[in-house]
Design an enzyme around this catalytic site. Structure first.
Site, PDB file in Angstrom:
ATOM      1  N   SER A  22      20.981  34.466  28.862  1.00  0.00           N
ATOM      2  CA  SER A  22      21.110  33.570  27.706  1.00  0.00           C
ATOM      3  C   SER A  22      21.096  32.107  28.133  1.00  0.00           C
ATOM      4  O   SER A  22      21.420  31.230  27.347  1.00  0.00           O
ATOM      5  CB  SER A  22      22.407  33.882  26.950  1.00  0.00           C
ATOM      6  OG  SER A  22      23.520  33.779  27.817  1.00  0.00           O
ATOM      7  N   ASN A 109      34.250  36.695  28.374  1.00  0.00           N
ATOM      8  CA  ASN A 109      34.375  36.929  26.927  1.00  0.00           C
ATOM      9  C   ASN A 109      35.247  35.873  26.242  1.00  0.00           C
ATOM     10  O   ASN A 109      34.895  35.365  25.180  1.00  0.00           O
ATOM     11  CB  ASN A 109      34.928  38.330  26.660  1.00  0.00           C
ATOM     12  CG  ASN A 109      33.993  39.409  27.176  1.00  0.00           C
ATOM     13  OD1 ASN A 109      32.862  39.111  27.564  1.00  0.00           O
ATOM     14  ND2 ASN A 109      34.445  40.647  27.191  1.00  0.00           N
ATOM     15  N   THR A 154      17.187  20.838 -19.374  1.00  0.00           N
ATOM     16  CA  THR A 154      17.635  22.210 -19.154  1.00  0.00           C
ATOM     17  C   THR A 154      16.375  23.058 -19.346  1.00  0.00           C
ATOM     18  O   THR A 154      15.522  22.707 -20.181  1.00  0.00           O
ATOM     19  CB  THR A 154      18.735  22.654 -20.139  1.00  0.00           C
ATOM     20  OG1 THR A 154      18.201  22.605 -21.463  1.00  0.00           O
ATOM     21  CG2 THR A 154      19.972  21.774 -20.070  1.00  0.00           C
ATOM     22  N   HIS A 155      16.238  24.107 -18.587  1.00  0.00           N
ATOM     23  CA  HIS A 155      15.021  24.948 -18.607  1.00  0.00           C
ATOM     24  C   HIS A 155      13.763  24.128 -18.318  1.00  0.00           C
ATOM     25  O   HIS A 155      12.674  24.486 -18.759  1.00  0.00           O
ATOM     26  CB  HIS A 155      14.851  25.671 -19.947  1.00  0.00           C
ATOM     27  CG  HIS A 155      16.099  26.321 -20.451  1.00  0.00           C
ATOM     28  ND1 HIS A 155      16.437  27.611 -20.137  1.00  0.00           N
ATOM     29  CD2 HIS A 155      17.096  25.843 -21.211  1.00  0.00           C
ATOM     30  CE1 HIS A 155      17.602  27.906 -20.712  1.00  0.00           C
ATOM     31  NE2 HIS A 155      18.030  26.848 -21.365  1.00  0.00           N
ATOM     32  N   SER A 276      -4.336  13.836   2.797  1.00  0.00           N
ATOM     33  CA  SER A 276      -5.085  15.072   2.894  1.00  0.00           C
ATOM     34  C   SER A 276      -6.296  14.837   3.788  1.00  0.00           C
ATOM     35  O   SER A 276      -6.812  13.731   3.863  1.00  0.00           O
ATOM     36  CB  SER A 276      -5.529  15.499   1.493  1.00  0.00           C
ATOM     37  OG  SER A 276      -6.733  16.230   1.560  1.00  0.00           O
ATOM     38  N   LYS A 282      -5.165  11.759  -2.148  1.00  0.00           N
ATOM     39  CA  LYS A 282      -3.868  12.449  -2.049  1.00  0.00           C
ATOM     40  C   LYS A 282      -2.802  11.652  -1.301  1.00  0.00           C
ATOM     41  O   LYS A 282      -3.072  10.996  -0.306  1.00  0.00           O
ATOM     42  CB  LYS A 282      -4.048  13.789  -1.332  1.00  0.00           C
ATOM     43  CG  LYS A 282      -4.778  14.846  -2.116  1.00  0.00           C
ATOM     44  CD  LYS A 282      -4.122  15.226  -3.432  1.00  0.00           C
ATOM     45  CE  LYS A 282      -2.907  16.081  -3.247  1.00  0.00           C
ATOM     46  NZ  LYS A 282      -3.211  17.415  -2.746  1.00  0.00           N
ATOM     47  N   ASN A 284       0.854  13.075  -0.274  1.00  0.00           N
ATOM     48  CA  ASN A 284       1.642  14.312  -0.422  1.00  0.00           C
ATOM     49  C   ASN A 284       3.098  14.145   0.003  1.00  0.00           C
ATOM     50  O   ASN A 284       3.386  13.497   1.005  1.00  0.00           O
ATOM     51  CB  ASN A 284       1.009  15.427   0.409  1.00  0.00           C
ATOM     52  CG  ASN A 284      -0.344  15.843  -0.124  1.00  0.00           C
ATOM     53  OD1 ASN A 284      -0.601  15.731  -1.322  1.00  0.00           O
ATOM     54  ND2 ASN A 284      -1.219  16.283   0.765  1.00  0.00           N
ATOM     55  N   GLU A 289       8.881  18.874   0.935  1.00  0.00           N
ATOM     56  CA  GLU A 289       8.372  20.266   0.956  1.00  0.00           C
ATOM     57  C   GLU A 289       8.852  21.003   2.198  1.00  0.00           C
ATOM     58  O   GLU A 289       9.248  22.171   2.141  1.00  0.00           O
ATOM     59  CB  GLU A 289       6.843  20.266   0.908  1.00  0.00           C
ATOM     60  CG  GLU A 289       6.283  19.890  -0.453  1.00  0.00           C
ATOM     61  CD  GLU A 289       4.770  19.739  -0.423  1.00  0.00           C
ATOM     62  OE1 GLU A 289       4.096  20.652   0.056  1.00  0.00           O
ATOM     63  OE2 GLU A 289       4.281  18.699  -0.875  1.00  0.00           O
TER      64      GLU A 289
HETATM   65  N1  ARG Z   1      26.191  35.186  27.675  1.00  0.00           N
HETATM   66  C1  ARG Z   1      27.264  35.895  27.049  1.00  0.00           C
HETATM   67  C2  ARG Z   1      27.322  35.547  25.560  1.00  0.00           C
HETATM   68  O1  ARG Z   1      26.742  34.582  25.178  1.00  0.00           O
HETATM   69  C3  ARG Z   1      28.549  35.537  27.698  1.00  0.00           C
HETATM   70  C4  ARG Z   1      29.576  36.622  27.688  1.00  0.00           C
HETATM   71  C5  ARG Z   1      29.122  37.747  28.524  1.00  0.00           C
HETATM   72  N2  ARG Z   1      30.132  38.747  28.675  1.00  0.00           N
HETATM   73  C6  ARG Z   1      29.851  39.958  29.104  1.00  0.00           C
HETATM   74  N3  ARG Z   1      30.813  40.755  29.239  1.00  0.00           N
HETATM   75  N4  ARG Z   1      28.616  40.331  29.336  1.00  0.00           N
HETATM   76  O2  ARG Z   1      27.919  36.222  24.770  1.00  0.00           O
END
Ligand code: ARG
Length: 437
Positions: A22, A109, A154-155, A276, A282, A284, A289
């Site tokens: 990650s 964790n 309204t509407h 455009s 145009k 825009n 949007e």
């Molecule tokens: N990269 C993990 C997350 O974003 C960190 C925690 C990972 N913990 C584990 N027991 N694998 O949640």
């Protein structure tokens, strides 16, 4: 090198490693990860869990690592599993055994849960500031056109006359609730999961109140399983961000309508419009949007978070790693939209003559015409019916309520006198409802 060695006899498969990693998402939390580790290490030393020397060395080296990442002297390894592994690996590379002691009484964790709560404080503050900026911009814009009367709908049918200030004020009210919602969610987010460990707390005599205070938390999470498994704050913030996008999207829809040649109530500055490739005429409204379109992304982030969480057994599950992509994207998108929107609103021009002309054309003062008869003693329902017949007559004869001769009014209801023309003047209709004009 992963943190979890010993149990495994093979290196991780490359694709699995990439899939599991990650770092691409969570490296932006390096400051918060380091701050959490500094608080944890200082507490470990204070509690006698690591020696004062080790504690000092860890805290000092973490500071250097942070400075080195900020200066670019240290590049975060894109092959690391996550930011937590990277910082610990780097600390150990630099300090040896002292670095290896940092993770005593802690788990990734509770670490990641702490980092994310710390990290999200900043985007909450940024979004709040931008919301205040947009609110001020809308108020200034309304003040620029103090007497602008426009049709209220309204509407999407002309309903009753209103002022531009009244209309833009509705968005100010929405933004005020948005600001309140973010601060409410941020307050609930501000409890410390640190010390929850993997899920069950820890056997070491840690001081959770100490780390919570050092990191600016109001309290500690009182249940350790919930400490590592709770992502309610992500959902709450994504919901608050979704509502901001609903509001921006509704305003965008109106901007787009108002800038059309059919309405012509407003014009965007050239610097905030696009052309455009084929149609030379145009101009825009791409920005509103895109904002309207990007609302879908943020709702998707919210749905992703809810769906990711709903079936998870306690406590931590790897599914939860998906939280950061979603909540970061939601914040990034809303920030981008607000940042682009504010100068666009600042520079846009309203065309009050066109707005007034539209308000004058559609029997928008029919309620006031009926109220005039009520003032003469007629029950409202009878007055309503009489004016309804007058409107039908006007449509047949090509009149408006302003141009219909008094004798035709009187033919429909003898209670009419020439005071009716004053009563249906748009300025009076608006003023009678308490609007400043
Ligand atoms: N990269 C993990 C997350 O974003 C960190 C925690 C990972 N913990 C584990 N027991 N694998 O949640």
């Amino acid at each position: 090198m992963p943190l979890w060695q010993g149990r495994f006899s093979k290196a991780t498969d490359k694709a699995t490693n990439d899939f599991n990693s990650s770092i691409a998402t969570d490296s932006r939390m390096f400051r918060q990860d380091i701050a959490g580790s500094v608080a944890h290490a200082a507490m470990l030393a204070k509690q006698g869990i690591v020696t004062p020397e080790d504690g000092k060395a860890i805290v000092a080296e973490l500071g250097k690592i942070c400075a080195d990442i900020e200066s670019g002297a240290l590049i975060i390894d894109p092959n690391a599993e996550d930011i937590h592994s990277f910082v610990e690996y780097e600390l150990t590379r630099r300090l040896g055994d002292a670095g290896k002691r940092l993770h005593t009484g802690r788990s990734r964790n509770d670490q990641v849960a702490t980092d994310l709560r710390l990290y999200l404080r900043t985007p909450c503050a940024e979004i709040t500031e931008l919301l205040c900026g947009l609110r001020q911009t809308l108020e200034n814009k309304a003040a620029q056109y103090p007497n602008a009367i426009m049709p209220g709908y309204t509407h999407l049918q002309r309903a009753q006359p209103i002022t531009l200030g009244q209309h833009l004020g509705a968005y100010v009210a929405m933004l005020m609730r948005d600001i309140d919602r973010i601060s409410d969610a941020a307050r609930r987010m501000n409890v410390s999961p640190l010390g929850s460990g993997a899920l069950a707390g820890t056997t070491y005599p840690i001081d959770r109140k100490n780390t919570a205070a050092a990191l600016g938390f109001d309290d500690v999470a009182f249940n350790t399983l919930d400490g590592v498994a709770d992502r309610d704050y992500c959902v709450e913030l994504a919901a608050a961000l979704s509502l901001i996008m609903v509001h921006l999207s509704r305003l965008s829809e109106e901007m787009i309508l108002w800038c059309s040649w059919e309405f012509k109530f407003a014009e965007l500055d050239d610097a905030f419009s696009t052309g455009s490739s084929i149609m030379p005429q145009k101009k825009n409204p791409d920005i509103p949007e895109l904002v309207r379109g990007k609302s879908g992304r943020v709702f998707g982030d919210l749905m992703g978070l809810l769906t990711m969480l709903k079936g998870l057994p306690l406590a931590y599950n790897k599914d939860m790693q998906e939280d950061k992509d979603a909540i970061f994207d939601a914040f990034d998108t809303v920030k981008l939209c607000l940042t682009t929107y504010i100068p666009m609103v600042k520079t846009m021009r309203f065309l009050p003559e066109n707005m007034r002309a539209a308000a004058a054309g559609g029997f928008i003062n029919a309620t006031d015409c009926a109220d005039f008869l009520v003032g003469k003693g007629l029950p409202f329902r009878d007055a309503y019916k009489a004016v309804g017949e007058i409107v039908a007559l006007c449509i047949r004869s090509g009149h408006t309520l302003e141009t219909l001769p008094l004798d035709e009014y009187q033919a429909a209801c003898p209670l009419f006198d020439d005071g009716v023309f004053e009563a249906i003047r748009l300025e009076n209709c608006v003023a009678r409802r308490g609007m400043k004009i």
